[in-house]
Design a protein around this motif. Sequence first.
Motif, PDB file in Angstrom:
ATOM      1  N   LYS A 371       6.819  -8.264   4.736  1.00 44.29           N
ATOM      2  CA  LYS A 371       7.217  -7.831   3.203  1.00 44.29           C
ATOM      3  C   LYS A 371       7.024  -6.611   2.873  1.00 44.29           C
ATOM      4  O   LYS A 371       7.893  -5.966   2.049  1.00 44.29           O
ATOM      5  N   ILE A 372       6.290  -5.694   3.470  1.00 48.78           N
ATOM      6  CA  ILE A 372       6.216  -4.390   3.354  1.00 48.78           C
ATOM      7  C   ILE A 372       7.429  -3.659   3.428  1.00 48.78           C
ATOM      8  O   ILE A 372       7.917  -2.945   2.866  1.00 48.78           O
ATOM      9  N   VAL A 373       7.684  -4.006   4.911  1.00 45.32           N
ATOM     10  CA  VAL A 373       8.979  -2.929   5.280  1.00 45.32           C
ATOM     11  C   VAL A 373      10.202  -3.494   4.431  1.00 45.32           C
ATOM     12  O   VAL A 373      11.067  -2.596   4.351  1.00 45.32           O
ATOM     13  N   ASN A 374      10.279  -4.774   4.192  1.00 43.56           N
ATOM     14  CA  ASN A 374      11.466  -5.011   3.478  1.00 43.56           C
ATOM     15  C   ASN A 374      11.467  -4.753   1.971  1.00 43.56           C
ATOM     16  O   ASN A 374      12.333  -4.420   1.525  1.00 43.56           O
ATOM     17  N   SER A 375      10.285  -4.925   1.482  1.00 41.43           N
ATOM     18  CA  SER A 375      10.090  -4.533  -0.166  1.00 41.43           C
ATOM     19  C   SER A 375      10.314  -2.812  -0.421  1.00 41.43           C
ATOM     20  O   SER A 375      10.992  -2.678  -1.345  1.00 41.43           O
ATOM     21  N   PHE A 376       9.837  -2.278   0.482  1.00 49.81           N
ATOM     22  CA  PHE A 376       9.884  -0.774   0.340  1.00 49.81           C
ATOM     23  C   PHE A 376      10.847  -0.254   1.366  1.00 49.81           C
ATOM     24  O   PHE A 376      11.155   1.056   1.310  1.00 49.81           O
ATOM     25  N   GLU A 377      11.873  -1.001   1.766  1.00 50.84           N
ATOM     26  CA  GLU A 377      12.984  -0.508   2.418  1.00 50.84           C
ATOM     27  C   GLU A 377      12.531   0.806   3.646  1.00 50.84           C
ATOM     28  O   GLU A 377      13.337   1.768   3.462  1.00 50.84           O
ATOM     29  N   ILE A 378      11.834   0.127   4.594  1.00 50.19           N
ATOM     30  CA  ILE A 378      11.419   1.199   5.390  1.00 50.19           C
ATOM     31  C   ILE A 378      12.465   1.483   6.399  1.00 50.19           C
ATOM     32  O   ILE A 378      12.997   0.590   6.939  1.00 50.19           O
ATOM     33  N   ASN A 379      12.814   2.585   6.882  1.00 53.04           N
ATOM     34  CA  ASN A 379      13.783   2.930   7.710  1.00 53.04           C
ATOM     35  C   ASN A 379      13.235   3.250   9.236  1.00 53.04           C
ATOM     36  O   ASN A 379      14.194   2.944  10.155  1.00 53.04           O
ATOM     37  N   ILE A 380      12.279   3.565   9.160  1.00 48.07           N
ATOM     38  CA  ILE A 380      11.773   3.834  10.662  1.00 48.07           C
ATOM     39  C   ILE A 380       9.835   3.736  10.594  1.00 48.07           C
ATOM     40  O   ILE A 380       9.371   4.081   9.562  1.00 48.07           O
ATOM     41  N   VAL A 381       9.342   3.206  11.512  1.00 46.32           N
ATOM     42  CA  VAL A 381       8.003   3.008  11.564  1.00 46.32           C
ATOM     43  C   VAL A 381       7.303   4.013  12.682  1.00 46.32           C
ATOM     44  O   VAL A 381       7.789   3.848  14.075  1.00 46.32           O
ATOM     45  N   HIS A 382       6.356   4.814  12.244  1.00 47.63           N
ATOM     46  CA  HIS A 382       5.753   5.732  13.500  1.00 47.63           C
ATOM     47  C   HIS A 382       4.095   5.030  13.232  1.00 47.63           C
ATOM     48  O   HIS A 382       3.601   5.407  12.464  1.00 47.63           O
ATOM     49  N   VAL A 383       4.021   4.587  14.376  1.00 45.64           N
ATOM     50  CA  VAL A 383       2.727   4.096  14.713  1.00 45.64           C
ATOM     51  C   VAL A 383       1.624   5.382  15.203  1.00 45.64           C
ATOM     52  O   VAL A 383       2.027   5.838  16.345  1.00 45.64           O
ATOM     53  N   HIS A 384       0.554   5.342  14.585  1.00 38.36           N
ATOM     54  CA  HIS A 384      -0.459   6.499  15.118  1.00 38.36           C
ATOM     55  C   HIS A 384      -1.677   5.983  15.559  1.00 38.36           C
ATOM     56  O   HIS A 384      -2.466   6.610  16.219  1.00 38.36           O
ATOM     57  N   HIS A 385      -1.967   4.630  15.318  1.00 36.81           N
ATOM     58  CA  HIS A 385      -3.015   3.949  15.833  1.00 36.81           C
ATOM     59  C   HIS A 385      -2.940   2.478  15.413  1.00 36.81           C
ATOM     60  O   HIS A 385      -2.445   2.018  14.486  1.00 36.81           O
ATOM     61  N   PHE A 386      -3.319   1.559  16.297  1.00 36.87           N
ATOM     62  CA  PHE A 386      -3.156   0.239  16.158  1.00 36.87           C
ATOM     63  C   PHE A 386      -4.493  -0.429  15.920  1.00 36.87           C
ATOM     64  O   PHE A 386      -4.653  -1.593  15.800  1.00 36.87           O
ATOM     65  N   GLN A 387      -5.395   0.454  15.806  1.00 35.27           N
ATOM     66  CA  GLN A 387      -6.710  -0.123  15.334  1.00 35.27           C
ATOM     67  C   GLN A 387      -6.875  -0.694  14.113  1.00 35.27           C
ATOM     68  O   GLN A 387      -6.478  -0.485  12.899  1.00 35.27           O
ATOM     69  N   ARG A 388      -7.234  -2.212  14.204  1.00 35.63           N
ATOM     70  CA  ARG A 388      -7.234  -3.295  12.895  1.00 35.63           C
ATOM     71  C   ARG A 388      -5.905  -3.408  12.452  1.00 35.63           C
ATOM     72  O   ARG A 388      -5.730  -4.123  11.401  1.00 35.63           O
ATOM     73  N   HIS A 389      -4.911  -3.217  13.166  1.00 33.51           N
ATOM     74  CA  HIS A 389      -3.316  -3.569  13.070  1.00 33.51           C
ATOM     75  C   HIS A 389      -3.261  -4.408  14.190  1.00 33.51           C
ATOM     76  O   HIS A 389      -3.828  -4.494  15.175  1.00 33.51           O
ATOM     77  N   THR A 390      -1.998  -5.382  14.079  1.00 28.57           N
ATOM     78  CA  THR A 390      -1.962  -6.309  15.093  1.00 28.57           C
ATOM     79  C   THR A 390      -0.625  -5.854  15.952  1.00 28.57           C
ATOM     80  O   THR A 390       0.373  -5.327  14.996  1.00 28.57           O
ATOM     81  N   PHE A 391      -0.407  -6.327  17.121  1.00 32.18           N
ATOM     82  CA  PHE A 391       0.828  -6.154  17.688  1.00 32.18           C
ATOM     83  C   PHE A 391       2.204  -6.706  16.912  1.00 32.18           C
ATOM     84  O   PHE A 391       3.228  -6.627  17.295  1.00 32.18           O
ATOM     85  N   ASP A 392       1.859  -7.741  15.980  1.00 37.33           N
ATOM     86  CA  ASP A 392       3.009  -8.336  15.215  1.00 37.33           C
ATOM     87  C   ASP A 392       3.735  -7.377  14.435  1.00 37.33           C
ATOM     88  O   ASP A 392       5.074  -7.782  14.415  1.00 37.33           O
ATOM     89  N   LEU A 393       3.215  -6.148  14.178  1.00 31.54           N
ATOM     90  CA  LEU A 393       4.121  -5.336  13.509  1.00 31.54           C
ATOM     91  C   LEU A 393       5.362  -4.773  14.407  1.00 31.54           C
ATOM     92  O   LEU A 393       6.378  -4.681  14.019  1.00 31.54           O
ATOM     93  N   LEU A 394       5.172  -4.716  15.721  1.00 28.57           N
ATOM     94  CA  LEU A 394       6.277  -4.321  16.596  1.00 28.57           C
ATOM     95  C   LEU A 394       7.346  -5.588  16.550  1.00 28.57           C
ATOM     96  O   LEU A 394       8.462  -5.353  16.910  1.00 28.57           O
ATOM     97  N   ASP A 395       6.804  -6.799  16.616  1.00 25.89           N
ATOM     98  CA  ASP A 395       7.953  -7.807  16.693  1.00 25.89           C
ATOM     99  C   ASP A 395       8.751  -8.042  15.298  1.00 25.89           C
ATOM    100  O   ASP A 395       9.882  -8.299  15.162  1.00 25.89           O
ATOM    101  N   VAL A 396       7.685  -7.554  14.126  1.00 28.69           N
ATOM    102  CA  VAL A 396       8.581  -7.573  12.908  1.00 28.69           C
ATOM    103  C   VAL A 396       9.927  -6.350  13.004  1.00 28.69           C
ATOM    104  O   VAL A 396      11.025  -6.693  12.317  1.00 28.69           O
ATOM    105  N   CYS A 397       9.407  -5.346  13.620  1.00 32.10           N
ATOM    106  CA  CYS A 397      10.387  -4.146  13.630  1.00 32.10           C
ATOM    107  C   CYS A 397      11.668  -4.601  14.506  1.00 32.10           C
ATOM    108  O   CYS A 397      12.973  -4.336  14.328  1.00 32.10           O
ATOM    109  N   VAL A 398      11.301  -5.242  15.683  1.00 33.14           N
ATOM    110  CA  VAL A 398      12.347  -5.554  16.683  1.00 33.14           C
ATOM    111  C   VAL A 398      13.266  -6.657  15.702  1.00 33.14           C
ATOM    112  O   VAL A 398      14.563  -6.405  15.996  1.00 33.14           O
ATOM    113  N   LYS A 399      12.784  -7.665  15.066  1.00 33.16           N
ATOM    114  CA  LYS A 399      13.585  -8.466  14.264  1.00 33.16           C
ATOM    115  C   LYS A 399      14.445  -8.125  13.290  1.00 33.16           C
ATOM    116  O   LYS A 399      15.765  -8.340  13.184  1.00 33.16           O
TER     117      LYS A 399
END
Length: 769
Positions: A371-399
């Motif tokens: 919802k975040i990447v679609n609502s705010f129309e994100i063009n690129i995601v730059h991960v600087h740390h995965f702590q307390r984030h899940t690997f799902d964010l990568l699947d969303v970006c691939v999708k």
Amino acid sequence: MHTLDAKRYYDVIIPIYNAYDELVACVESIIKNTTDYENYRLILIDDCSPDQRVRDYIGFLNDKYDHVHALYNESNMGFVSTVNRGMKYSNNDVILLNSDTEVTPRWLSKLDQCAYSSHRIATVTPFTNNGTICSVPLFGQDNDIPEGYSVSSFSEFIEKISFKEYPIIPTAVGFCMLIKRSIIKEIGLFDDVNFNMGYGEENDFCCRVIEHGYINVLADDVFIYHKGSMSFKAEKAELITKNSEVLRKKYPYYFDRVDQFLKANDVFRLVDNIQRRMKTNPTKKNRILYVTHNTIDEDWLFKRGGTEYHVADLSQSLNSQYDIYTLTTNGRRVLLKEFCNGSVLNYNFYLKNPIETHTFYSDEYRILFEKIVNSFEINIVHVHHFQRHTFDLLDVCVKYDIPVLFTAHDYHLICPSILLMDEKGDYCFNKKNEVICQNCLHFKMGYGTNFRETWKQHVEQNLKKMSLIIFPSKSVYEFFSKEYDLISNDIKYTIIEHGIEKYNGTKSHALPEDSFNIAFVGNFAKHKGSNIIADVINKTNSSLGINYFLFGEIHDPIINELKKGNLYKMGQYNRSNITELLNQANIHLVCLLSVVPETFSFTLSEAWSAGIPVLVNDRGALGSRVEEEINGWKVQNLNSNELIQVITNIISDKNNYKIVKDNVMKMQVNEISRMSYEYDMLYKKHINNNSYTYNKNRIRFSNFEIYESINKNNSANQHLERELQLREHELQLIYNTLGWRFINYVKRNEFVSKLAKRALLFLLKLKNR
């Protein structure tokens, strides 16, 4: 004519008296912005304007366009009678429009959608800049178009963030007023006897609407510009006062109803949404989402360090080209920050099921991130740390084909405990095995299985989903490539050193003479070598003439309790002034003795920026960035005796020191501007290949959910602001009463004041009797 299969027909009625320039702007805006709704006529009624240009222009339009109808009053009939003539001329739904307005894209189709969202709706009014209870961004006031917006862009902004709630309002506002033909047939035209010159006729009409069981609503997704009359203020005020009394007599409840609306009004919430979101309204083409383990503009989860400062540097350098977002979570609260137009807006989302330190996957987090990447129309995601984030964010970006960059700031993806130190605090990368790692993670985190191996398997699967991995130094790449073979073979990577602020001060050229000043810079903790530092200071022979300076926060009691005559604890420093402080203290050598392998080391760059050679532990980025006897010296073992011997050799070999010092003075460390340019090139390359495309079917937040997320941590402040608004309005009502005016008159007139006091005393005595 109104059918379910065809668009409804509207007659747009514009009463005209002079104001030629405004009329031209109004008509041109209608022609330009009503291309999506062809079933309308434009009825222009000239109320005997003295300006001949008006009649000529209306005639020109009448001849040029089939859908333009021109009517001319032979004598000046006044505003309300002119409007009534237009409504009699029409058989359709009508929109009454002032000639000093400018409509905006899709205005008519949106008004129509609002009007027929309920059979109970009789009139519709849009938002405007100058329309009392429909005014934005400041409610109830005459507004200019906000700075940085045009009429069109402000309209698009309001449409984009609208709740589309269509709240009920006590009256329409006459600058733009849609009225259904069925309502006109039922309750009649405007009262042109009592309100012929205008001001109050729409209020009178809307009272009749309400008394016939219908409602007046605000189309909160439409904005129409209204210039408003700035002339004849005195005459206008007199007319408003006179017509208000007529309204009060005809509908004694009207002003009480308006007051009740102001106290409980849902429009406040809509206006508040506009005011809050326009502070950061993203306007640039591309948007970057930085995923971090802490906020970059404040200490939230813990005190900010190198990772946060690096992301902050990027954000500040690139904010003229990109809209910047950061995403951080404590496991339950997910905090999205929007950095745009020099302002920051916080969006707070909450998870029902908290994310632990190493939760691999979470359906709830995945949906939220989507919802975040679609609502705010994100063009690129730059991960600087995965702590307390899940690997799902990568699947969303691939999708959604959103490129993902990852910067390795530490060794979290190699070992869950991050520092490559075992449970005893010793460096462990070269001696790790299944048993050692299992015992270590059981001791540190309580994991009872071979968690590191499981972690490694999941990391390896998810590394393949990244578009690019960025290493801040060659040594970090070497650690990762040893751990994951696919980084060398299958995954694209690059090395970009972090940048620091350009130092514009004067570097010290002075060479050591009677004394030799050594600085230890950074946070003093065991993994940063505090034990070794204390040992070196304690064992140093005073005959060497060494003064030791500690720059930074002390987290280890062994350093805190250390007291020596040649030791100076300088305390915490700012990134912006450490180079200046080092030069002011005339430092000759900076020692960086971290036990864990650093991934970059800002302090190393800062020492070189100050023109000072370094002595470092030959491990990680410290070892890979320093060239022996070129810009510093390296030690293989963190042994105090060996360190003191190396320091002694440096002091004694003055010629060699001078050569190294001269080399450092000529060095150009990577600056923030250069680093940001390199990242900008990477972002443009990946975004151009995978640009964001809007799709209405994508899962996203409603505008109301976004507004709620802004206010979740501000409910108390919002309640206070609302109370202040109401109190201010109540005070204004008091100030406008006859009683208040009489009291002020009494205060200003000394004679009347004395009489009033005597009268009051007499009345009190009479009451007591």
